[in-house]
Design a protein around this motif. Structure first.
Motif, PDB file in Angstrom:
ATOM      1  N   LYS A  87     -23.470  19.908  -1.633  1.00  0.00           N
ATOM      2  CA  LYS A  87     -22.843  18.606  -1.849  1.00  0.00           C
ATOM      3  C   LYS A  87     -23.014  18.084  -3.271  1.00  0.00           C
ATOM      4  N   LEU A  88     -24.237  18.155  -3.819  1.00  0.00           N
ATOM      5  CA  LEU A  88     -24.457  17.628  -5.167  1.00  0.00           C
ATOM      6  C   LEU A  88     -23.615  18.349  -6.208  1.00  0.00           C
ATOM      7  N   PRO A  89     -23.578  19.688  -6.227  1.00  0.00           N
ATOM      8  CA  PRO A  89     -22.686  20.359  -7.182  1.00  0.00           C
ATOM      9  C   PRO A  89     -21.218  19.982  -6.990  1.00  0.00           C
ATOM     10  N   MET A  90     -20.810  19.743  -5.725  1.00  0.00           N
ATOM     11  CA  MET A  90     -19.430  19.346  -5.466  1.00  0.00           C
ATOM     12  C   MET A  90     -19.132  17.978  -6.097  1.00  0.00           C
ATOM     13  N   LEU A  91     -20.047  17.032  -5.959  1.00  0.00           N
ATOM     14  CA  LEU A  91     -19.869  15.710  -6.556  1.00  0.00           C
ATOM     15  C   LEU A  91     -19.784  15.797  -8.076  1.00  0.00           C
ATOM     16  N   ILE A  92     -20.668  16.592  -8.667  1.00  0.00           N
ATOM     17  CA  ILE A  92     -20.663  16.741 -10.124  1.00  0.00           C
ATOM     18  C   ILE A  92     -19.346  17.349 -10.594  1.00  0.00           C
ATOM     19  N   ALA A  93     -18.866  18.356  -9.882  1.00  0.00           N
ATOM     20  CA  ALA A  93     -17.629  19.032 -10.275  1.00  0.00           C
ATOM     21  C   ALA A  93     -16.428  18.086 -10.253  1.00  0.00           C
ATOM     22  N   THR A  94     -16.335  17.249  -9.226  1.00  0.00           N
ATOM     23  CA  THR A  94     -15.194  16.328  -9.162  1.00  0.00           C
ATOM     24  C   THR A  94     -15.255  15.297 -10.293  1.00  0.00           C
TER      25      THR A  94
END
Length: 415
Positions: A87-94
Protein backbone atom coordinates in the motif's frame (compact mmCIF):
# COMPACT_ATOMS: atom_id res chain seq x y z
CA UNK A 1 -11.51 0.16 3.81
CA UNK A 2 -8.91 0.28 6.55
CA UNK A 3 -5.37 -1.08 6.36
CA UNK A 4 -6.48 -4.55 7.43
CA UNK A 5 -4.34 -7.46 6.33
CA UNK A 6 -5.98 -9.55 3.65
CA UNK A 7 -5.56 -13.31 4.12
CA UNK A 8 -3.19 -14.95 1.65
CA UNK A 9 -4.57 -16.79 -1.35
CA UNK A 10 -8.21 -16.32 -0.44
CA UNK A 11 -10.48 -18.33 -2.78
CA UNK A 12 -13.18 -16.25 -4.35
CA UNK A 13 -15.90 -18.33 -2.66
CA UNK A 14 -14.63 -17.22 0.77
CA UNK A 15 -14.48 -13.53 -0.08
CA UNK A 16 -17.52 -11.30 0.22
CA UNK A 17 -18.93 -10.18 -3.11
CA UNK A 18 -18.78 -6.56 -2.08
CA UNK A 19 -15.10 -6.78 -1.24
CA UNK A 20 -14.28 -8.57 -4.48
CA UNK A 21 -16.11 -5.92 -6.52
CA UNK A 22 -14.35 -3.07 -4.69
CA UNK A 23 -10.96 -4.64 -5.32
CA UNK A 24 -11.73 -5.41 -8.98
CA UNK A 25 -12.77 -1.81 -9.60
CA UNK A 26 -9.97 -0.17 -7.63
CA UNK A 27 -7.13 -2.39 -8.85
CA UNK A 28 -8.50 -2.26 -12.39
CA UNK A 29 -8.53 1.54 -12.27
CA UNK A 30 -4.98 1.57 -10.92
CA UNK A 31 -3.89 -0.46 -13.94
CA UNK A 32 -5.49 2.13 -16.22
CA UNK A 33 -3.01 4.76 -15.02
CA UNK A 34 -0.21 3.35 -17.17
CA UNK A 35 -2.68 2.77 -20.02
CA UNK A 36 -3.85 6.40 -20.03
CA UNK A 37 -0.27 7.60 -19.59
CA UNK A 38 0.54 5.87 -22.89
CA UNK A 39 -2.69 6.20 -24.88
CA UNK A 40 -4.37 9.47 -24.04
CA UNK A 41 -1.78 11.76 -25.62
CA UNK A 42 -1.25 9.75 -28.83
CA UNK A 43 -3.66 11.90 -30.91
CA UNK A 44 -1.61 14.97 -29.85
CA UNK A 45 1.64 13.75 -31.48
CA UNK A 46 1.25 15.91 -34.61
CA UNK A 47 0.23 18.93 -32.48
CA UNK A 48 3.20 18.52 -30.13
CA UNK A 49 5.58 18.14 -33.08
CA UNK A 50 4.32 21.30 -34.77
CA UNK A 51 4.22 23.19 -31.46
CA UNK A 52 7.89 22.55 -30.76
CA UNK A 53 8.83 22.70 -34.44
CA UNK A 54 10.43 19.25 -34.47
CA UNK A 55 10.10 16.05 -36.51
CA UNK A 56 7.80 13.13 -35.77
CA UNK A 57 10.62 10.81 -34.57
CA UNK A 58 11.58 13.40 -31.95
CA UNK A 59 8.09 13.25 -30.45
CA UNK A 60 8.10 9.45 -30.54
CA UNK A 61 11.00 9.63 -28.10
CA UNK A 62 8.54 11.02 -25.54
CA UNK A 63 6.79 7.65 -25.88
CA UNK A 64 10.10 5.82 -25.56
CA UNK A 65 11.01 7.92 -22.52
CA UNK A 66 7.82 6.81 -20.79
CA UNK A 67 8.62 3.19 -21.63
CA UNK A 68 12.12 3.49 -20.15
CA UNK A 69 10.64 5.04 -17.03
CA UNK A 70 8.13 2.20 -16.78
CA UNK A 71 10.93 -0.37 -16.73
CA UNK A 72 12.81 1.47 -13.97
CA UNK A 73 9.71 2.18 -11.88
CA UNK A 74 8.62 -1.42 -11.75
CA UNK A 75 12.07 -2.83 -11.05
CA UNK A 76 12.29 -0.49 -8.05
CA UNK A 77 8.72 -0.75 -6.74
CA UNK A 78 8.23 -4.52 -6.90
CA UNK A 79 11.16 -5.67 -4.72
CA UNK A 80 10.56 -2.82 -2.27
CA UNK A 81 6.93 -3.89 -1.86
CA UNK A 82 8.03 -7.47 -1.10
CA UNK A 83 9.80 -6.03 1.95
CA UNK A 84 7.49 -3.29 3.23
CA UNK A 85 4.07 -4.17 1.82
CA UNK A 86 2.07 -2.96 -1.17
CA UNK A 87 0.00 0.00 0.00
CA UNK A 88 2.67 2.56 0.92
CA UNK A 89 4.60 2.19 -2.36
CA UNK A 90 1.27 2.44 -4.21
CA UNK A 91 0.45 5.75 -2.48
CA UNK A 92 3.90 7.15 -3.23
CA UNK A 93 3.65 6.13 -6.89
CA UNK A 94 0.31 7.86 -7.43
CA UNK A 95 1.62 11.07 -5.83
CA UNK A 96 4.74 11.03 -8.02
CA UNK A 97 2.55 10.52 -11.09
CA UNK A 98 0.53 13.64 -10.29
CA UNK A 99 3.70 15.71 -9.93
CA UNK A 100 5.22 14.32 -13.15
CA UNK A 101 2.02 14.98 -15.13
CA UNK A 102 2.11 18.62 -14.05
CA UNK A 103 5.77 18.85 -15.10
CA UNK A 104 4.85 17.47 -18.54
CA UNK A 105 2.05 20.03 -18.85
CA UNK A 106 4.54 22.85 -18.20
CA UNK A 107 7.44 21.43 -20.25
CA UNK A 108 9.26 24.24 -22.13
CA UNK A 109 11.07 21.90 -24.55
CA UNK A 110 11.09 18.38 -25.96
CA UNK A 111 13.96 17.22 -23.67
CA UNK A 112 12.02 18.51 -20.65
CA UNK A 113 8.91 16.70 -21.87
CA UNK A 114 10.88 13.47 -22.33
CA UNK A 115 12.26 13.78 -18.78
CA UNK A 116 8.78 14.35 -17.37
CA UNK A 117 7.48 11.40 -19.35
CA UNK A 118 10.17 9.14 -17.89
CA UNK A 119 9.11 9.99 -14.34
CA UNK A 120 5.44 9.75 -15.28
CA UNK A 121 6.00 6.34 -16.86
CA UNK A 122 7.92 5.08 -13.81
CA UNK A 123 5.14 6.04 -11.41
CA UNK A 124 2.28 4.74 -13.57
CA UNK A 125 3.93 1.37 -14.21
CA UNK A 126 4.72 0.95 -10.52
CA UNK A 127 0.99 1.13 -9.72
CA UNK A 128 0.23 -1.51 -12.37
CA UNK A 129 2.87 -3.93 -11.09
CA UNK A 130 1.78 -3.44 -7.48
CA UNK A 131 -1.86 -4.08 -8.43
CA UNK A 132 -0.77 -7.32 -10.11
CA UNK A 133 1.21 -8.34 -7.02
CA UNK A 134 -1.86 -7.67 -4.85
CA UNK A 135 -3.88 -10.09 -6.97
CA UNK A 136 -1.19 -12.74 -6.53
CA UNK A 137 -1.24 -12.10 -2.76
CA UNK A 138 -4.96 -12.86 -2.66
CA UNK A 139 -5.56 -15.51 -5.33
CA UNK A 140 -4.03 -18.50 -7.07
CA UNK A 141 -4.69 -20.71 -10.07
CA UNK A 142 -7.80 -20.17 -12.16
CA UNK A 143 -9.26 -17.88 -9.47
CA UNK A 144 -6.30 -15.58 -10.13
CA UNK A 145 -6.93 -15.70 -13.86
CA UNK A 146 -10.62 -14.83 -13.34
CA UNK A 147 -9.62 -11.87 -11.16
CA UNK A 148 -7.11 -10.64 -13.75
CA UNK A 149 -9.72 -10.97 -16.49
CA UNK A 150 -12.27 -9.07 -14.38
CA UNK A 151 -9.78 -6.25 -13.84
CA UNK A 152 -9.19 -6.26 -17.59
CA UNK A 153 -12.84 -5.26 -18.06
CA UNK A 154 -11.78 -1.89 -16.69
CA UNK A 155 -8.26 -1.63 -18.09
CA UNK A 156 -9.54 -2.80 -21.49
CA UNK A 157 -12.11 -0.01 -21.47
CA UNK A 158 -9.27 2.44 -20.77
CA UNK A 159 -7.39 1.18 -23.82
CA UNK A 160 -10.54 1.59 -25.90
CA UNK A 161 -11.34 5.13 -24.84
CA UNK A 162 -7.80 6.47 -24.28
CA UNK A 163 -7.10 7.98 -27.71
CA UNK A 164 -10.78 8.93 -28.15
CA UNK A 165 -10.70 10.70 -24.80
CA UNK A 166 -7.46 12.37 -25.84
CA UNK A 167 -9.07 13.51 -29.11
CA UNK A 168 -12.05 14.89 -27.17
CA UNK A 169 -9.78 16.76 -24.77
CA UNK A 170 -7.86 18.21 -27.73
CA UNK A 171 -11.10 19.66 -29.05
CA UNK A 172 -11.45 21.77 -25.89
CA UNK A 173 -7.83 22.27 -24.84
CA UNK A 174 -4.29 21.75 -26.14
CA UNK A 175 -1.82 18.92 -25.42
CA UNK A 176 -0.76 20.59 -22.17
CA UNK A 177 -4.32 20.35 -20.94
CA UNK A 178 -4.26 16.60 -21.65
CA UNK A 179 -1.39 16.21 -19.20
CA UNK A 180 -3.27 18.37 -16.71
CA UNK A 181 -6.20 15.96 -16.96
CA UNK A 182 -3.82 13.05 -16.29
CA UNK A 183 -2.65 14.80 -13.12
CA UNK A 184 -6.25 15.10 -11.93
CA UNK A 185 -6.92 11.44 -12.68
CA UNK A 186 -3.84 10.40 -10.73
CA UNK A 187 -5.05 12.41 -7.77
CA UNK A 188 -8.42 10.61 -7.81
CA UNK A 189 -6.68 7.22 -7.92
CA UNK A 190 -4.45 8.22 -5.01
CA UNK A 191 -7.55 8.89 -2.94
CA UNK A 192 -8.90 5.48 -4.00
CA UNK A 193 -5.75 3.79 -2.74
CA UNK A 194 -6.01 5.65 0.55
CA UNK A 195 -9.68 4.86 1.15
CA UNK A 196 -10.31 1.47 -0.49
CA UNK A 197 -7.16 -0.61 -0.87
CA UNK A 198 -6.10 -2.65 2.15
CA UNK A 199 -2.64 -4.08 2.74
CA UNK A 200 -2.51 -7.49 1.06
CA UNK A 201 0.93 -8.65 2.19
CA UNK A 202 1.01 -9.47 5.92
CA UNK A 203 4.20 -8.88 7.87
CA UNK A 204 5.01 -12.55 8.30
CA UNK A 205 5.09 -13.03 4.51
CA UNK A 206 7.38 -10.08 3.77
CA UNK A 207 10.96 -10.59 2.70
CA UNK A 208 13.57 -9.53 5.22
CA UNK A 209 17.36 -9.51 5.21
CA UNK A 210 18.14 -6.58 2.96
CA UNK A 211 19.50 -6.44 -0.58
CA UNK A 212 21.43 -9.70 -0.41
CA UNK A 213 18.33 -11.78 0.32
CA UNK A 214 16.31 -9.94 -2.32
CA UNK A 215 19.07 -10.39 -4.89
CA UNK A 216 19.11 -14.12 -4.10
CA UNK A 217 15.33 -14.30 -4.52
CA UNK A 218 15.59 -12.43 -7.82
CA UNK A 219 18.28 -14.83 -9.04
CA UNK A 220 16.10 -17.80 -8.13
CA UNK A 221 13.24 -16.24 -10.08
CA UNK A 222 15.35 -15.62 -13.18
CA UNK A 223 16.68 -19.17 -13.37
CA UNK A 224 13.14 -20.59 -13.29
CA UNK A 225 13.05 -21.55 -16.97
CA UNK A 226 9.28 -21.69 -17.34
CA UNK A 227 8.69 -18.42 -15.48
CA UNK A 228 11.29 -16.71 -17.67
CA UNK A 229 9.76 -18.29 -20.76
CA UNK A 230 6.27 -16.96 -20.03
CA UNK A 231 7.73 -13.54 -19.25
CA UNK A 232 9.52 -13.42 -22.61
CA UNK A 233 6.47 -14.69 -24.53
CA UNK A 234 4.45 -11.80 -23.11
CA UNK A 235 7.30 -9.33 -23.69
CA UNK A 236 7.76 -10.24 -27.36
CA UNK A 237 3.99 -10.15 -27.92
CA UNK A 238 3.80 -6.66 -26.44
CA UNK A 239 6.90 -5.53 -28.31
CA UNK A 240 4.71 -5.64 -31.40
CA UNK A 241 1.79 -3.98 -29.64
CA UNK A 242 3.88 -1.08 -28.36
CA UNK A 243 5.41 -0.47 -31.78
CA UNK A 244 1.87 -0.21 -33.15
CA UNK A 245 0.82 2.14 -30.33
CA UNK A 246 3.74 4.49 -30.96
CA UNK A 247 3.20 4.63 -34.72
CA UNK A 248 -0.60 4.39 -34.86
CA UNK A 249 -1.38 8.12 -34.85
CA UNK A 250 1.00 8.77 -37.79
CA UNK A 251 -0.17 5.63 -39.61
CA UNK A 252 -3.86 6.47 -39.41
CA UNK A 253 -3.72 10.28 -39.51
CA UNK A 254 -1.01 10.79 -42.13
CA UNK A 255 -1.08 7.62 -44.24
CA UNK A 256 -4.83 6.87 -44.07
CA UNK A 257 -5.85 10.55 -43.63
CA UNK A 258 -8.11 10.08 -40.61
CA UNK A 259 -9.05 13.00 -38.39
CA UNK A 260 -8.15 12.96 -34.69
CA UNK A 261 -11.66 11.77 -33.81
CA UNK A 262 -11.70 9.12 -36.55
CA UNK A 263 -8.32 7.89 -35.34
CA UNK A 264 -9.67 7.62 -31.81
CA UNK A 265 -12.55 5.47 -33.06
CA UNK A 266 -10.26 3.23 -35.13
CA UNK A 267 -7.91 2.76 -32.20
CA UNK A 268 -10.82 2.11 -29.88
CA UNK A 269 -12.08 -0.68 -32.13
CA UNK A 270 -8.79 -2.52 -31.64
CA UNK A 271 -8.98 -2.03 -27.91
CA UNK A 272 -12.46 -3.55 -27.91
CA UNK A 273 -11.06 -6.55 -29.79
CA UNK A 274 -8.44 -6.92 -27.03
CA UNK A 275 -11.19 -6.64 -24.45
CA UNK A 276 -13.13 -9.42 -26.22
CA UNK A 277 -10.02 -11.60 -26.21
CA UNK A 278 -9.42 -11.12 -22.50
CA UNK A 279 -12.96 -12.03 -21.57
CA UNK A 280 -12.87 -15.01 -23.94
CA UNK A 281 -9.78 -16.25 -22.10
CA UNK A 282 -11.61 -16.06 -18.77
CA UNK A 283 -14.60 -17.99 -20.09
CA UNK A 284 -12.56 -20.57 -22.01
CA UNK A 285 -10.32 -21.27 -19.00
CA UNK A 286 -13.08 -23.42 -17.52
CA UNK A 287 -12.79 -25.81 -20.46
CA UNK A 288 -9.33 -25.17 -21.91
CA UNK A 289 -6.23 -24.86 -19.72
CA UNK A 290 -4.20 -21.62 -19.75
CA UNK A 291 -1.31 -23.66 -21.17
CA UNK A 292 -3.32 -24.54 -24.28
CA UNK A 293 -4.72 -21.03 -24.56
CA UNK A 294 -1.25 -19.48 -24.59
CA UNK A 295 -0.19 -21.88 -27.35
CA UNK A 296 -3.19 -20.98 -29.51
CA UNK A 297 -2.97 -17.23 -28.89
CA UNK A 298 0.79 -17.02 -29.56
CA UNK A 299 0.28 -18.77 -32.89
CA UNK A 300 -2.66 -16.46 -33.67
CA UNK A 301 -0.51 -13.39 -32.99
CA UNK A 302 2.14 -14.58 -35.45
CA UNK A 303 -0.49 -15.23 -38.14
CA UNK A 304 -2.10 -11.80 -37.60
CA UNK A 305 1.27 -10.03 -37.86
CA UNK A 306 2.00 -11.96 -41.06
CA UNK A 307 -1.35 -10.85 -42.52
CA UNK A 308 -0.54 -7.22 -41.62
CA UNK A 309 2.78 -7.49 -43.45
CA UNK A 310 0.97 -8.83 -46.53
CA UNK A 311 -1.36 -5.80 -46.39
CA UNK A 312 1.62 -3.45 -46.16
CA UNK A 313 3.42 -5.07 -49.09
CA UNK A 314 0.24 -4.98 -51.20
CA UNK A 315 0.11 -1.20 -50.84
CA UNK A 316 -3.60 -1.23 -50.08
CA UNK A 317 -5.02 2.03 -48.74
CA UNK A 318 -8.33 0.46 -47.73
CA UNK A 319 -9.00 1.19 -44.07
CA UNK A 320 -10.98 -2.01 -43.57
CA UNK A 321 -8.20 -4.15 -45.05
CA UNK A 322 -5.67 -2.91 -42.48
CA UNK A 323 -8.15 -2.95 -39.58
CA UNK A 324 -8.93 -6.68 -39.91
CA UNK A 325 -5.42 -8.04 -39.11
CA UNK A 326 -5.08 -5.47 -36.33
CA UNK A 327 -8.39 -6.64 -34.86
CA UNK A 328 -7.11 -10.23 -34.97
CA UNK A 329 -3.79 -9.22 -33.39
CA UNK A 330 -5.38 -7.34 -30.51
CA UNK A 331 -7.93 -10.12 -29.94
CA UNK A 332 -5.18 -12.71 -29.55
CA UNK A 333 -3.06 -10.47 -27.33
CA UNK A 334 -6.14 -10.14 -25.12
CA UNK A 335 -6.15 -13.93 -24.71
CA UNK A 336 -2.38 -14.20 -24.39
CA UNK A 337 -1.79 -11.62 -21.65
CA UNK A 338 -3.84 -13.02 -18.71
CA UNK A 339 -2.63 -16.54 -19.57
CA UNK A 340 1.02 -15.47 -19.47
CA UNK A 341 0.45 -13.53 -16.24
CA UNK A 342 -1.29 -16.45 -14.56
CA UNK A 343 1.23 -19.07 -15.65
CA UNK A 344 4.21 -16.91 -14.66
CA UNK A 345 2.95 -15.66 -11.29
CA UNK A 346 1.69 -19.10 -10.26
CA UNK A 347 5.34 -20.10 -9.95
CA UNK A 348 6.46 -17.09 -7.89
CA UNK A 349 4.00 -16.57 -5.05
CA UNK A 350 6.85 -16.13 -2.52
CA UNK A 351 8.09 -12.97 -4.31
CA UNK A 352 4.99 -11.71 -6.11
CA UNK A 353 6.11 -8.07 -6.15
CA UNK A 354 9.43 -8.82 -7.83
CA UNK A 355 7.83 -11.35 -10.18
CA UNK A 356 5.06 -8.96 -11.27
CA UNK A 357 7.57 -6.14 -11.72
CA UNK A 358 9.91 -8.21 -13.87
CA UNK A 359 6.97 -9.51 -15.90
CA UNK A 360 5.68 -6.02 -16.72
CA UNK A 361 9.12 -4.39 -16.95
CA UNK A 362 10.23 -6.91 -19.58
CA UNK A 363 7.30 -5.88 -21.77
CA UNK A 364 8.13 -2.20 -21.43
CA UNK A 365 11.87 -2.77 -21.96
CA UNK A 366 11.31 -4.44 -25.30
CA UNK A 367 8.69 -1.81 -26.10
CA UNK A 368 11.24 0.94 -25.40
CA UNK A 369 13.68 -0.75 -27.78
CA UNK A 370 11.08 -1.33 -30.50
CA UNK A 371 9.15 1.96 -30.56
CA UNK A 372 11.91 4.20 -32.01
CA UNK A 373 12.50 1.80 -34.90
CA UNK A 374 9.30 2.59 -36.79
CA UNK A 375 9.83 6.32 -36.29
CA UNK A 376 13.41 6.20 -37.55
CA UNK A 377 12.39 4.16 -40.61
CA UNK A 378 9.46 6.48 -41.27
CA UNK A 379 5.77 5.58 -41.14
CA UNK A 380 4.85 5.94 -44.80
CA UNK A 381 3.00 2.62 -44.94
CA UNK A 382 2.09 -0.31 -42.71
CA UNK A 383 5.34 -2.14 -43.53
CA UNK A 384 7.59 -0.72 -40.73
CA UNK A 385 4.92 -1.38 -38.09
CA UNK A 386 4.18 -4.86 -39.44
CA UNK A 387 7.88 -5.75 -39.59
CA UNK A 388 8.47 -5.01 -35.91
CA UNK A 389 5.26 -6.79 -34.95
CA UNK A 390 6.15 -9.87 -37.01
CA UNK A 391 9.67 -10.15 -35.59
CA UNK A 392 8.26 -9.95 -32.06
CA UNK A 393 5.67 -12.66 -32.67
CA UNK A 394 8.09 -15.07 -34.32
CA UNK A 395 10.42 -14.69 -31.34
CA UNK A 396 7.45 -15.30 -29.02
CA UNK A 397 6.65 -18.56 -30.81
CA UNK A 398 10.27 -19.72 -30.53
CA UNK A 399 10.50 -18.87 -26.82
CA UNK A 400 7.18 -20.56 -26.09
CA UNK A 401 8.25 -23.89 -27.52
CA UNK A 402 11.97 -23.84 -26.66
CA UNK A 403 11.98 -22.15 -23.24
CA UNK A 404 8.52 -22.04 -21.60
CA UNK A 405 7.44 -25.46 -22.89
CA UNK A 406 3.86 -25.13 -21.57
CA UNK A 407 3.08 -28.75 -22.36
CA UNK A 408 5.34 -29.69 -19.42
CA UNK A 409 4.08 -27.04 -16.97
CA UNK A 410 2.12 -28.33 -13.96
CA UNK A 411 2.40 -25.18 -11.82
CA UNK A 412 -1.24 -24.06 -11.96
CA UNK A 413 -3.04 -24.96 -8.77
CA UNK A 414 -6.76 -25.71 -8.73
CA UNK A 415 -8.95 -22.69 -8.06
Amino acid sequence: MTDEIAPPAVPISRTTRRRVVSYVITLGLLQTLSTFTIDIYLPAFPQIASGFGVSAPSIQFTFTGAMIGMVAGQIIAGPISDGIGRKLPMLIATCVHVAASLLCAMAPSVPALIAGRMVQGAASAATGALALAMVRDLYRGLAMMRMLASMALISGLAIAIGPLLGSTLLSITDWRGVFGALAGYGLVLGLGVLLVVGETLPRHRRQTGGLRIRARAFRTMIIDQQYLGYVLVSAFAWMGMYSYLAASSFLFQRVYRLTEQQYGLAFGSHALAMFAGTQSAARLAHRITPRRLIMVSTTGLALAATALMVVGISGSRSLLVILVPLWAFTFFIGINTPCAQTLALARQGHAAGSAASFLNASRQALGALATPITGLIGVTSAIPVAAVMLVGQLLAVLVLWLVARPQRDVSIEPA
